[in-house]
Design a protein around this motif. Structure first.
Motif, PDB file in Angstrom:
ATOM      1  N   GLN A  54     -17.978 -79.472   9.672  1.00 18.48           N
ATOM      2  CA  GLN A  54     -19.250 -78.780   9.822  1.00 18.48           C
ATOM      3  C   GLN A  54     -19.642 -78.840  11.290  1.00 18.48           C
ATOM      4  OE1 GLN A  54     -22.111 -80.401   7.142  1.00 18.48           O
ATOM      5  NE2 GLN A  54     -21.117 -79.555   5.340  1.00 18.48           N
ATOM      6  N   SER A  55     -19.849 -77.675  11.885  1.00 19.61           N
ATOM      7  CA  SER A  55     -20.179 -77.601  13.298  1.00 19.61           C
ATOM      8  C   SER A  55     -20.862 -76.271  13.587  1.00 19.61           C
ATOM      9  CB  SER A  55     -18.900 -77.730  14.132  1.00 19.61           C
ATOM     10  OG  SER A  55     -19.168 -77.490  15.491  1.00 19.61           O
ATOM     11  N   THR A  56     -21.717 -76.263  14.601  1.00 23.08           N
ATOM     12  CA  THR A  56     -22.305 -74.984  15.023  1.00 23.08           C
ATOM     13  C   THR A  56     -21.297 -74.172  15.823  1.00 23.08           C
ATOM     14  OG1 THR A  56     -23.226 -75.995  17.020  1.00 23.08           O
ATOM     15  CG2 THR A  56     -24.655 -75.882  15.074  1.00 23.08           C
ATOM     16  N   LEU A  57     -20.321 -74.854  16.410  1.00 22.22           N
ATOM     17  CA  LEU A  57     -19.256 -74.170  17.139  1.00 22.22           C
ATOM     18  C   LEU A  57     -18.264 -73.590  16.130  1.00 22.22           C
ATOM     19  CD1 LEU A  57     -18.155 -73.630  20.020  1.00 22.22           C
ATOM     20  CD2 LEU A  57     -16.757 -75.658  19.725  1.00 22.22           C
ATOM     21  N   PRO A  58     -17.856 -72.338  16.295  1.00 28.87           N
ATOM     22  CA  PRO A  58     -16.907 -71.730  15.350  1.00 28.87           C
ATOM     23  C   PRO A  58     -15.492 -72.282  15.556  1.00 28.87           C
ATOM     24  CG  PRO A  58     -17.615 -70.133  17.003  1.00 28.87           C
ATOM     25  CD  PRO A  58     -18.385 -71.377  17.256  1.00 28.87           C
ATOM     26  N   LEU A  59     -15.269 -73.486  15.037  1.00 28.02           N
ATOM     27  CA  LEU A  59     -14.000 -74.187  15.254  1.00 28.02           C
ATOM     28  C   LEU A  59     -12.809 -73.490  14.603  1.00 28.02           C
ATOM     29  CD1 LEU A  59     -15.114 -77.909  14.849  1.00 28.02           C
ATOM     30  CD2 LEU A  59     -14.519 -76.718  16.960  1.00 28.02           C
ATOM     31  N   ALA A  60     -13.015 -72.878  13.445  1.00 29.91           N
ATOM     32  CA  ALA A  60     -11.891 -72.200  12.781  1.00 29.91           C
ATOM     33  C   ALA A  60     -11.369 -71.058  13.655  1.00 29.91           C
ATOM     34  CB  ALA A  60     -12.320 -71.679  11.411  1.00 29.91           C
ATOM     35  N   THR A  61     -12.270 -70.257  14.193  1.00 28.93           N
ATOM     36  CA  THR A  61     -11.864 -69.144  15.053  1.00 28.93           C
ATOM     37  C   THR A  61     -11.207 -69.672  16.321  1.00 28.93           C
ATOM     38  OG1 THR A  61     -13.646 -67.786  14.196  1.00 28.93           O
ATOM     39  CG2 THR A  61     -12.674 -67.091  16.277  1.00 28.93           C
ATOM     40  N   PHE A  62     -11.793 -70.708  16.903  1.00 28.39           N
ATOM     41  CA  PHE A  62     -11.236 -71.319  18.108  1.00 28.39           C
ATOM     42  C   PHE A  62      -9.811 -71.806  17.838  1.00 28.39           C
ATOM     43  CE2 PHE A  62     -10.585 -75.025  20.872  1.00 28.39           C
ATOM     44  CZ  PHE A  62     -10.794 -74.435  22.113  1.00 28.39           C
ATOM     45  N   THR A  63      -9.627 -72.522  16.737  1.00 27.02           N
ATOM     46  CA  THR A  63      -8.306 -73.058  16.382  1.00 27.02           C
ATOM     47  C   THR A  63      -7.304 -71.934  16.151  1.00 27.02           C
ATOM     48  OG1 THR A  63      -9.298 -75.020  15.395  1.00 27.02           O
ATOM     49  CG2 THR A  63      -7.060 -74.480  14.704  1.00 27.02           C
ATOM     50  N   VAL A  64      -7.706 -70.923  15.410  1.00 33.76           N
ATOM     51  CA  VAL A  64      -6.807 -69.798  15.121  1.00 33.76           C
ATOM     52  C   VAL A  64      -6.408 -69.090  16.408  1.00 33.76           C
ATOM     53  CG1 VAL A  64      -6.760 -67.496  14.087  1.00 33.76           C
ATOM     54  CG2 VAL A  64      -7.501 -69.441  12.742  1.00 33.76           C
ATOM     55  N   ASN A  65      -7.369 -68.879  17.305  1.00 31.44           N
ATOM     56  CA  ASN A  65      -7.040 -68.195  18.563  1.00 31.44           C
ATOM     57  C   ASN A  65      -6.082 -69.017  19.414  1.00 31.44           C
ATOM     58  OD1 ASN A  65      -8.461 -65.872  18.046  1.00 31.44           O
ATOM     59  ND2 ASN A  65     -10.311 -66.577  19.012  1.00 31.44           N
ATOM     60  N   ILE A  66      -6.321 -70.322  19.527  1.00 27.69           N
ATOM     61  CA  ILE A  66      -5.440 -71.169  20.344  1.00 27.69           C
ATOM     62  C   ILE A  66      -4.068 -71.297  19.685  1.00 27.69           C
ATOM     63  CG2 ILE A  66      -5.117 -73.473  21.313  1.00 27.69           C
ATOM     64  CD1 ILE A  66      -7.362 -71.651  22.622  1.00 27.69           C
ATOM     65  N   LEU A  67      -4.045 -71.574  18.403  1.00 29.32           N
ATOM     66  CA  LEU A  67      -2.773 -71.688  17.690  1.00 29.32           C
ATOM     67  C   LEU A  67      -2.027 -70.355  17.704  1.00 29.32           C
ATOM     68  CD1 LEU A  67      -0.948 -73.588  16.134  1.00 29.32           C
ATOM     69  CD2 LEU A  67      -2.222 -73.018  14.059  1.00 29.32           C
ATOM     70  N   GLY A  68      -2.767 -69.258  17.547  1.00 37.38           N
ATOM     71  CA  GLY A  68      -2.152 -67.932  17.605  1.00 37.38           C
ATOM     72  C   GLY A  68      -1.527 -67.655  18.962  1.00 37.38           C
ATOM     73  N   CYS A  69      -2.210 -68.075  20.038  1.00 40.03           N
ATOM     74  CA  CYS A  69      -1.640 -67.924  21.387  1.00 40.03           C
ATOM     75  C   CYS A  69      -0.349 -68.722  21.516  1.00 40.03           C
ATOM     76  CB  CYS A  69      -2.652 -68.375  22.440  1.00 40.03           C
ATOM     77  SG  CYS A  69      -4.042 -67.254  22.647  1.00 40.03           S
ATOM     78  N   PHE A  70      -0.359 -69.955  20.991  1.00 45.25           N
ATOM     79  CA  PHE A  70       0.840 -70.793  21.047  1.00 45.25           C
ATOM     80  C   PHE A  70       1.973 -70.147  20.246  1.00 45.25           C
ATOM     81  CE2 PHE A  70       3.563 -74.015  19.130  1.00 45.25           C
ATOM     82  CZ  PHE A  70       4.088 -74.599  20.272  1.00 45.25           C
ATOM     83  N   ILE A  71       1.670 -69.697  19.037  1.00 42.14           N
ATOM     84  CA  ILE A  71       2.687 -69.069  18.185  1.00 42.14           C
ATOM     85  C   ILE A  71       3.255 -67.827  18.868  1.00 42.14           C
ATOM     86  CG2 ILE A  71       3.028 -67.807  16.011  1.00 42.14           C
ATOM     87  CD1 ILE A  71       0.995 -69.811  14.754  1.00 42.14           C
ATOM     88  N   LEU A  72       2.385 -67.014  19.470  1.00 44.26           N
ATOM     89  CA  LEU A  72       2.835 -65.821  20.183  1.00 44.26           C
ATOM     90  C   LEU A  72       3.790 -66.196  21.314  1.00 44.26           C
ATOM     91  CD1 LEU A  72       2.493 -62.707  20.651  1.00 44.26           C
ATOM     92  CD2 LEU A  72       0.743 -63.325  22.289  1.00 44.26           C
ATOM     93  N   GLY A  73       3.400 -67.175  22.114  1.00 41.96           N
ATOM     94  CA  GLY A  73       4.268 -67.621  23.204  1.00 41.96           C
ATOM     95  C   GLY A  73       5.589 -68.176  22.696  1.00 41.96           C
ATOM     96  N   VAL A  95       3.073 -57.878  16.359  1.00 40.49           N
ATOM     97  CA  VAL A  95       1.998 -56.961  15.959  1.00 40.49           C
ATOM     98  C   VAL A  95       1.423 -57.377  14.609  1.00 40.49           C
ATOM     99  CG1 VAL A  95       1.442 -54.577  15.364  1.00 40.49           C
ATOM    100  CG2 VAL A  95       2.985 -55.053  17.272  1.00 40.49           C
ATOM    101  N   GLY A  96       2.298 -57.663  13.659  1.00 39.60           N
ATOM    102  CA  GLY A  96       1.857 -57.976  12.305  1.00 39.60           C
ATOM    103  C   GLY A  96       1.260 -59.364  12.167  1.00 39.60           C
ATOM    104  N   PHE A  97       2.128 -60.376  12.185  1.00 35.05           N
ATOM    105  CA  PHE A  97       1.646 -61.733  11.921  1.00 35.05           C
ATOM    106  C   PHE A  97       0.602 -62.187  12.932  1.00 35.05           C
ATOM    107  CE2 PHE A  97       1.615 -66.296  12.464  1.00 35.05           C
ATOM    108  CZ  PHE A  97       1.322 -66.708  11.166  1.00 35.05           C
ATOM    109  N   CYS A  98       0.940 -62.144  14.214  1.00 29.80           N
ATOM    110  CA  CYS A  98      -0.009 -62.622  15.230  1.00 29.80           C
ATOM    111  C   CYS A  98      -1.271 -61.761  15.271  1.00 29.80           C
ATOM    112  CB  CYS A  98       0.653 -62.682  16.604  1.00 29.80           C
ATOM    113  SG  CYS A  98       1.866 -64.014  16.742  1.00 29.80           S
ATOM    114  N   GLY A  99      -1.110 -60.463  15.091  1.00 30.06           N
ATOM    115  CA  GLY A  99      -2.276 -59.577  15.062  1.00 30.06           C
ATOM    116  C   GLY A  99      -3.185 -59.855  13.875  1.00 30.06           C
ATOM    117  N   GLY A 100      -2.593 -60.192  12.733  1.00 31.71           N
ATOM    118  CA  GLY A 100      -3.383 -60.521  11.551  1.00 31.71           C
ATOM    119  C   GLY A 100      -3.971 -61.916  11.605  1.00 31.71           C
ATOM    120  N   TYR A 101      -3.289 -62.813  12.304  1.00 31.37           N
ATOM    121  CA  TYR A 101      -3.723 -64.208  12.344  1.00 31.37           C
ATOM    122  C   TYR A 101      -4.826 -64.453  13.366  1.00 31.37           C
ATOM    123  CZ  TYR A 101      -3.487 -69.290  12.490  1.00 31.37           C
ATOM    124  OH  TYR A 101      -3.805 -70.628  12.436  1.00 31.37           O
TER     125      TYR A 101
END
Length: 146
Positions: A54-73, A95-101
């Motif tokens: 539970q946090s006011t910071l959108p941690l799920a979005t933050f995690t997905v974006n950082i993890l998605g960047c790592f997965i893309l790389g 395009v598919g997986f990373c774009g959807g994630y």
């Protein structure tokens, strides 16, 4: 319908256009399936965070974006190392997986929402951290793939 297809296949110019259309449709399906899988993973990540954090910071979005960047790389690095240049693989994984994630549109909305709710400093820190750590994650994914 069969007559239409036969006419297309008998005319060399139309045959090439017809075959290209089928190949493009196949690539679009691969991107769609990859996007479905990425979107499901995104949803599950969000549910995990809502359940356990539970946090006011959108941690799920933050995690997905950082993890998605790592997965893309990582994917780009592994494909480069293996010498794989494929429209199909690119459509499915990049395009598919990373774009959807990844969730840049959600990231933008949540950043705006933080600012509109008077949390301007949090909003700016969120943007800065997402960009800087995202760039580092892409680089790290490429390095790990080597």
């Amino acid at each position: 319908m069969i007559g239409y297809i036969a006419k297309r296949l008998l005319n060399p110019i139309k045959r090439t256009t017809f075959i290209n259309s089928i190949l493009m449709f196949r690539i679009m399906l691969l991107a769609g399936v990859g996007g479905f899988i990425g979107t499901c993973c995104r949803y599950l990540t969000n549910r995990l965070y809502l359940t356990y954090f539970q946090s006011t910071l959108p941690l799920a979005t933050f995690t997905v974006n950082i993890l998605g960047c790592f997965i893309l790389g990582l994917i780009l690095g592994l494909l480069n190392r293996a010498g794989i240049v494929s429209q199909e693989v690119n459509a499915f994984l990049i395009v598919g997986f990373c774009g959807g994630y990844t969730t840049f549109s959600t990231f933008s909305y949540e950043t705006l929402n933080l600012g509109m709710n008077g949390e301007l400093l949090t909003s700016l820190l969120y943007v800065g951290a997402s960009i800087i750590i995202g760039l580092i994650a892409v680089w790290l994914g490429i390095v790990v793939a080597r």
